[in-house]
Structures are given as C-alpha cells and as structure tokens.
Motif scaffolding. Sequence first.
Motif, PDB file in Angstrom:
ATOM      1  N   SER A  82      89.677 -33.963  75.366  1.00 32.81           N
ATOM      2  CA  SER A  82      88.367 -33.351  75.136  1.00 32.81           C
ATOM      3  C   SER A  82      87.814 -33.615  73.742  1.00 32.81           C
ATOM      4  CB  SER A  82      88.443 -31.843  75.384  1.00 32.81           C
ATOM      5  OG  SER A  82      88.782 -31.575  76.726  1.00 32.81           O
ATOM      6  N   LEU A  83      88.678 -33.749  72.749  1.00 32.84           N
ATOM      7  CA  LEU A  83      88.185 -33.978  71.388  1.00 32.84           C
ATOM      8  C   LEU A  83      87.488 -35.327  71.270  1.00 32.84           C
ATOM      9  CD1 LEU A  83      91.221 -32.623  69.315  1.00 32.84           C
ATOM     10  CD2 LEU A  83      89.149 -31.408  70.024  1.00 32.84           C
ATOM     11  N   ASP A  84      87.970 -36.314  72.008  1.00 36.10           N
ATOM     12  CA  ASP A  84      87.393 -37.666  71.934  1.00 36.10           C
ATOM     13  C   ASP A  84      86.395 -37.950  73.049  1.00 36.10           C
ATOM     14  OD1 ASP A  84      88.971 -38.361  69.691  1.00 36.10           O
ATOM     15  OD2 ASP A  84      90.680 -38.771  71.012  1.00 36.10           O
ATOM     16  N   HIS A  85      86.459 -37.172  74.118  1.00 39.70           N
ATOM     17  CA  HIS A  85      85.554 -37.384  75.252  1.00 39.70           C
ATOM     18  C   HIS A  85      84.923 -36.055  75.662  1.00 39.70           C
ATOM     19  CE1 HIS A  85      87.207 -41.451  75.728  1.00 39.70           C
ATOM     20  NE2 HIS A  85      88.398 -40.908  75.545  1.00 39.70           N
ATOM     21  N   PRO A  86      84.063 -35.522  74.811  1.00 36.70           N
ATOM     22  CA  PRO A  86      83.495 -34.199  75.087  1.00 36.70           C
ATOM     23  C   PRO A  86      82.545 -34.214  76.283  1.00 36.70           C
ATOM     24  CG  PRO A  86      82.434 -35.187  73.179  1.00 36.70           C
ATOM     25  CD  PRO A  86      83.579 -36.081  73.529  1.00 36.70           C
ATOM     26  N   VAL A  87      82.552 -33.115  77.010  1.00 33.78           N
ATOM     27  CA  VAL A  87      81.671 -32.910  78.157  1.00 33.78           C
ATOM     28  C   VAL A  87      80.867 -31.640  77.904  1.00 33.78           C
ATOM     29  CG1 VAL A  87      81.593 -32.393  80.633  1.00 33.78           C
ATOM     30  CG2 VAL A  87      83.244 -34.066  79.751  1.00 33.78           C
ATOM     31  N   GLU A  88      79.584 -31.682  78.201  1.00 30.60           N
ATOM     32  CA  GLU A  88      78.740 -30.505  77.982  1.00 30.60           C
ATOM     33  C   GLU A  88      79.087 -29.402  78.976  1.00 30.60           C
ATOM     34  OE1 GLU A  88      74.023 -29.103  77.908  1.00 30.60           O
ATOM     35  OE2 GLU A  88      74.558 -31.175  78.434  1.00 30.60           O
ATOM     36  N   ILE A  89      79.172 -28.192  78.468  1.00 31.52           N
ATOM     37  CA  ILE A  89      79.369 -27.022  79.318  1.00 31.52           C
ATOM     38  C   ILE A  89      77.998 -26.483  79.707  1.00 31.52           C
ATOM     39  CG2 ILE A  89      80.235 -24.650  79.367  1.00 31.52           C
ATOM     40  CD1 ILE A  89      82.553 -25.597  77.635  1.00 31.52           C
ATOM     41  N   ARG A  90      77.802 -26.307  81.013  1.00 34.85           N
ATOM     42  CA  ARG A  90      76.473 -25.996  81.532  1.00 34.85           C
ATOM     43  C   ARG A  90      76.487 -24.694  82.328  1.00 34.85           C
ATOM     44  NH1 ARG A  90      75.366 -31.122  84.980  1.00 34.85           N
ATOM     45  NH2 ARG A  90      73.391 -30.045  85.382  1.00 34.85           N
ATOM     46  N   PRO A  91      75.331 -24.020  82.391  1.00 29.18           N
ATOM     47  CA  PRO A  91      75.246 -22.812  83.219  1.00 29.18           C
ATOM     48  C   PRO A  91      75.644 -23.103  84.667  1.00 29.18           C
ATOM     49  CG  PRO A  91      73.302 -23.008  81.822  1.00 29.18           C
ATOM     50  CD  PRO A  91      74.061 -24.297  81.677  1.00 29.18           C
ATOM     51  N   GLY A  92      76.380 -22.185  85.259  1.00 29.04           N
ATOM     52  CA  GLY A  92      76.851 -22.364  86.629  1.00 29.04           C
ATOM     53  C   GLY A  92      78.251 -22.909  86.726  1.00 29.04           C
ATOM     54  N   MET A  93      78.848 -23.316  85.602  1.00 32.68           N
ATOM     55  CA  MET A  93      80.239 -23.746  85.629  1.00 32.68           C
ATOM     56  C   MET A  93      81.146 -22.520  85.719  1.00 32.68           C
ATOM     57  SD  MET A  93      80.600 -26.937  82.964  1.00 32.68           S
ATOM     58  CE  MET A  93      80.103 -28.591  83.472  1.00 32.68           C
ATOM     59  N   THR A  94      82.189 -22.629  86.502  1.00 33.63           N
ATOM     60  CA  THR A  94      83.166 -21.552  86.677  1.00 33.63           C
ATOM     61  C   THR A  94      84.541 -22.118  86.365  1.00 33.63           C
ATOM     62  OG1 THR A  94      83.335 -22.103  89.041  1.00 33.63           O
ATOM     63  CG2 THR A  94      81.803 -20.364  88.438  1.00 33.63           C
ATOM     64  N   PHE A  95      85.252 -21.478  85.441  1.00 33.40           N
ATOM     65  CA  PHE A  95      86.547 -22.043  85.072  1.00 33.40           C
ATOM     66  C   PHE A  95      87.452 -20.997  84.445  1.00 33.40           C
ATOM     67  CE2 PHE A  95      83.472 -23.143  81.757  1.00 33.40           C
ATOM     68  CZ  PHE A  95      84.102 -22.819  80.558  1.00 33.40           C
ATOM     69  N   TRP A 133      91.320 -16.308  72.907  1.00 35.61           N
ATOM     70  CA  TRP A 133      90.025 -15.654  72.714  1.00 35.61           C
ATOM     71  C   TRP A 133      89.155 -16.383  71.707  1.00 35.61           C
ATOM     72  CZ3 TRP A 133      87.679 -12.218  75.747  1.00 35.61           C
ATOM     73  CH2 TRP A 133      88.445 -11.718  76.798  1.00 35.61           C
ATOM     74  N   ASP A 134      89.734 -17.148  70.818  1.00 34.75           N
ATOM     75  CA  ASP A 134      88.911 -18.037  69.982  1.00 34.75           C
ATOM     76  C   ASP A 134      88.207 -19.064  70.849  1.00 34.75           C
ATOM     77  OD1 ASP A 134      89.610 -16.725  67.683  1.00 34.75           O
ATOM     78  OD2 ASP A 134      90.987 -18.273  66.940  1.00 34.75           O
ATOM     79  N   SER A 135      88.929 -19.600  71.847  1.00 39.86           N
ATOM     80  CA  SER A 135      88.305 -20.603  72.724  1.00 39.86           C
ATOM     81  C   SER A 135      87.278 -19.962  73.658  1.00 39.86           C
ATOM     82  CB  SER A 135      89.375 -21.358  73.523  1.00 39.86           C
ATOM     83  OG  SER A 135      90.070 -20.513  74.416  1.00 39.86           O
ATOM     84  N   ILE A 136      87.545 -18.741  74.124  1.00 42.10           N
ATOM     85  CA  ILE A 136      86.560 -18.043  74.950  1.00 42.10           C
ATOM     86  C   ILE A 136      85.294 -17.779  74.143  1.00 42.10           C
ATOM     87  CG2 ILE A 136      86.051 -15.851  76.115  1.00 42.10           C
ATOM     88  CD1 ILE A 136      88.986 -15.801  77.025  1.00 42.10           C
ATOM     89  N   ASP A 137      85.466 -17.326  72.911  1.00 39.68           N
ATOM     90  CA  ASP A 137      84.300 -17.042  72.065  1.00 39.68           C
ATOM     91  C   ASP A 137      83.502 -18.304  71.750  1.00 39.68           C
ATOM     92  OD1 ASP A 137      84.947 -14.358  72.010  1.00 39.68           O
ATOM     93  OD2 ASP A 137      86.000 -14.461  70.087  1.00 39.68           O
ATOM     94  N   ALA A 138      84.154 -19.468  71.789  1.00 38.15           N
ATOM     95  CA  ALA A 138      83.461 -20.737  71.510  1.00 38.15           C
ATOM     96  C   ALA A 138      82.737 -21.282  72.730  1.00 38.15           C
ATOM     97  CB  ALA A 138      84.467 -21.769  71.009  1.00 38.15           C
ATOM     98  N   THR A 139      82.925 -20.649  73.890  1.00 36.90           N
ATOM     99  CA  THR A 139      82.381 -21.168  75.144  1.00 36.90           C
ATOM    100  C   THR A 139      80.975 -20.631  75.391  1.00 36.90           C
ATOM    101  OG1 THR A 139      84.607 -21.253  76.093  1.00 36.90           O
ATOM    102  CG2 THR A 139      82.769 -21.318  77.632  1.00 36.90           C
ATOM    103  N   GLY A 140      80.120 -21.490  75.887  1.00 37.24           N
ATOM    104  CA  GLY A 140      78.756 -21.085  76.229  1.00 37.24           C
ATOM    105  C   GLY A 140      77.940 -22.291  76.639  1.00 37.24           C
ATOM    106  N   PRO A 141      76.734 -22.069  77.136  1.00 31.80           N
ATOM    107  CA  PRO A 141      75.898 -23.191  77.560  1.00 31.80           C
ATOM    108  C   PRO A 141      75.509 -24.063  76.378  1.00 31.80           C
ATOM    109  CG  PRO A 141      74.620 -21.153  77.478  1.00 31.80           C
ATOM    110  CD  PRO A 141      76.048 -20.767  77.261  1.00 31.80           C
ATOM    111  N   GLY A 142      75.621 -25.374  76.571  1.00 32.68           N
ATOM    112  CA  GLY A 142      75.201 -26.310  75.534  1.00 32.68           C
ATOM    113  C   GLY A 142      76.296 -26.744  74.587  1.00 32.68           C
ATOM    114  N   VAL A 143      77.392 -25.988  74.500  1.00 28.49           N
ATOM    115  CA  VAL A 143      78.508 -26.459  73.688  1.00 28.49           C
ATOM    116  C   VAL A 143      79.290 -27.479  74.506  1.00 28.49           C
ATOM    117  CG1 VAL A 143      78.615 -24.214  72.547  1.00 28.49           C
ATOM    118  CG2 VAL A 143      80.194 -24.706  74.422  1.00 28.49           C
ATOM    119  N   THR A 144      80.279 -28.098  73.901  1.00 26.62           N
ATOM    120  CA  THR A 144      81.050 -29.112  74.611  1.00 26.62           C
ATOM    121  C   THR A 144      82.502 -28.671  74.760  1.00 26.62           C
ATOM    122  OG1 THR A 144      81.807 -30.368  72.687  1.00 26.62           O
ATOM    123  CG2 THR A 144      79.596 -30.877  73.548  1.00 26.62           C
ATOM    124  N   THR A 145      83.199 -29.385  75.611  1.00 31.26           N
ATOM    125  CA  THR A 145      84.623 -29.121  75.784  1.00 31.26           C
ATOM    126  C   THR A 145      85.395 -29.383  74.493  1.00 31.26           C
ATOM    127  OG1 THR A 145      84.862 -31.362  76.682  1.00 31.26           O
ATOM    128  CG2 THR A 145      84.616 -29.556  78.262  1.00 31.26           C
TER     129      THR A 145
END
Length: 405
Positions: A350-363, A292-304
Amino acid sequence: MSTDWKEGINWDAVRKWRLKRAHEAMKRHGLGALLLFYDENMRYVSSTLTPGWNRLKPGLRYVVLIEDQPPIVYEQGDIGFHLEAHNPWIPKENIRYSYAWIKGAVGPASTQQVDKFTRSLINDLEAAGVNDKPLGVDFIDINLVGAFQQHGIEWTDGMTPMMEARAIKSPDEVKAFSMVGSICDYVHYEITNFIKPGMTENQVAAFGFEKLYSIPGMEDVEDVIVSSGPNAWPNWRNFSDRMIRPGELVIVDLAALTWNGFKSCVYRTYCVGGKPTDEMQRVYDEAHKWLWDSIDATGPGVTTADVASKWPSAQEVWGYEEEDQAAANLWGHGLGLAQYDPPVISRIWSLDHPVEIRPGMTFALETQHGILHRFGVRLEEMLYVTDTGIEMVSTYKSHEIIAVD
C-alpha cells in the motif's frame, strides 16, 4: 429484515445496483462479455446461491454476463428448476445446465466436456453479437486454454472489472454489512459468558459455530479461529485440542461468517480465568494503538498508504527481514460477498501502490502483536466509509482485553 410495515433491506435494489455496476465495469474495460466461475462474482451479477458442496469446484456452475443483458446461469444438473421457481429476476431462457469436467477429475472425458462448454459459450456470444469483443474471465482452467485458442476466443482479465464493481456497496448492502457487525458483537458476548479455563480451543470454536448457525439468514461459517497461549503468537489462525489454562490470553476471530452473502471478520482478545499481566497489557496497548491510529486515518479521499503508514514496519517490531513475513499481521481487507473485496491494505504494497478510499467501501482493519510461543493479542474492527467519514459496525468491548473469571 423487510416486513410489510418496514422496508429493511431492499434486495431487489441490491440486485439492480450490482448488475448495473458490473455492466459499467465491463464497458470501462472494453469487454463484450464476462465468464464467471468464482462464487462471489456469480452471486454478484445473478443473485444466485452456490451451495457449499459446489464451492471451490470451478465449472460445476458458471455465469455468462453479456453487455447490457441479464445474466445467463449455467446451473449444476437439474438444480435450474429451483432457479425457475425462486429466482424470477433470471429470464427462464437464461437458466441452463452446465457442462462440467470437475477440474479434470473426469479424466479423458475432459476434452469432450470442455468442447461442449466452449461451443455453448460461443453460441451465447454469437447470439448477442459480441463474439468479436474480448471475453473477460475471472478464472482460467488449464483445460480451457487450448480450447479457447482452438476456437479463436479472445479472453482477458475479468477479475479486475469485477473487483472494481464489488468495491463500492449500495446503501442496502451497507445495511446488511451492519447486520453482520451486530451478529459478531452478539456472538463475542456469548463467548464471553461461555469460555472458561479447562476448555479446549475446539470446544470454544464449536460453541461459536453453533451460535452462528442458529441465526436466520446464516449460510456458511468459514472459520471460528481460537488461538490460545503459545498458539496465539504467531497467531496460528486455527483451532486445536489445546486446553486453555487459567490466566492465558485467547484470541477469537469470527472469520467469514456468511449472512445473506455478506462476510465478517472481528477479532477479540480474552484473558480467561485471571487478569492480564503488565506485559500482556503493554503488548495489547501497542496493538490497540496501531489499530485505532489506522482507523482514525481512514475516511473518504485518503489512500490506503495513509492508513498503512500508521503501522510500524515488520523489521522495527519483530525483526523480520521483509514485510511479507508479517503478511496479515497488520492488515485491512474489504468485506462483501468475498472475504477480500477491495481495498486490501498492507505495508507490503500500500505504501508504494496507494488506492483511494471511497464512500461505500466496507472493510475490516486488524492488528496483532505478541511474545513468541508465549502469548499473543489480536483485535479487529469492521467499518464502512461515508461521504464525510466512517461508521463502525463492530462495537463490543472494542478497547479492552476481555477478562473472564
């Protein structure tokens, strides 16, 4: 589902969305055409179904997508007659029969079949005037390498543009994804009312398979993972004939059920015929906090990287030398037509190769923890990203060990 009095999921809009995104990805990568073998990619661009017996056998059917044109479907044998009747969005002249060599199983005839395949492909490229542009390929068979070289076909990576296209779902695809979450909630509820001490793991798995296959729109259930007691840490990710004993923890994953093409992944942890011990609860609470810490950190514009940083290192928690030894223990993976759409989240990369999390992603995001050969816990949630945050699609008993008398 759609009816005459409510739209539900607009599958025609889904088809148009996917084809548009695939064409746009091709252009970004400078491709004249895509040659697609993987089931999820063929379905994405053509909205045609690969039967179960056809899967994992590249070449029995394949799809060619030319820039700005509808897909060409090379169907296995005479099954194309069904496409003509049931897939009106594919022009009839674009429904062909395939030239297969079944990964070389036909022996010396492979050369003959690969030659037929290559010549028909060249005809498609020349007819569209794109034979001088790179061909994107999502899978390359050893038999094709020589043929492509002989005929001067310039081929390159076609999987990356397809991954880019598949990463962002349309509003109608999100509806389908949410339905999959509802199915997982329902089946976990049914398992809660079924599982008892004395049952074997495979009996519980069979119950899950039966419930899932009885649901309209269910195409395939890749796995129902049931790991109990010592099988749960490390999580065997399997099921066996082991009998579940009173008071044991059992982890159950509805892994890759396929409802109208869309995949699932939802873990829950059960305590069967007893109450969790203090030690079990402590381990569960740790895994729950990580999740739930990782879920709370998830949102548009943040990275993996922002998400993965909420998880402890494998050395810190389990004493492993490398993160790779804990692969998929603390994990996130895109869900769509494949079990692994972008993004795939792990401390390994993911720590060294971050990817942007964008609206419309399902995971899905999932964590696990345990005591070696004694017990393990695992929990997992499915979610999608909106313009302003996230929405959960798995909700059943999200914050507790499910105690079953």
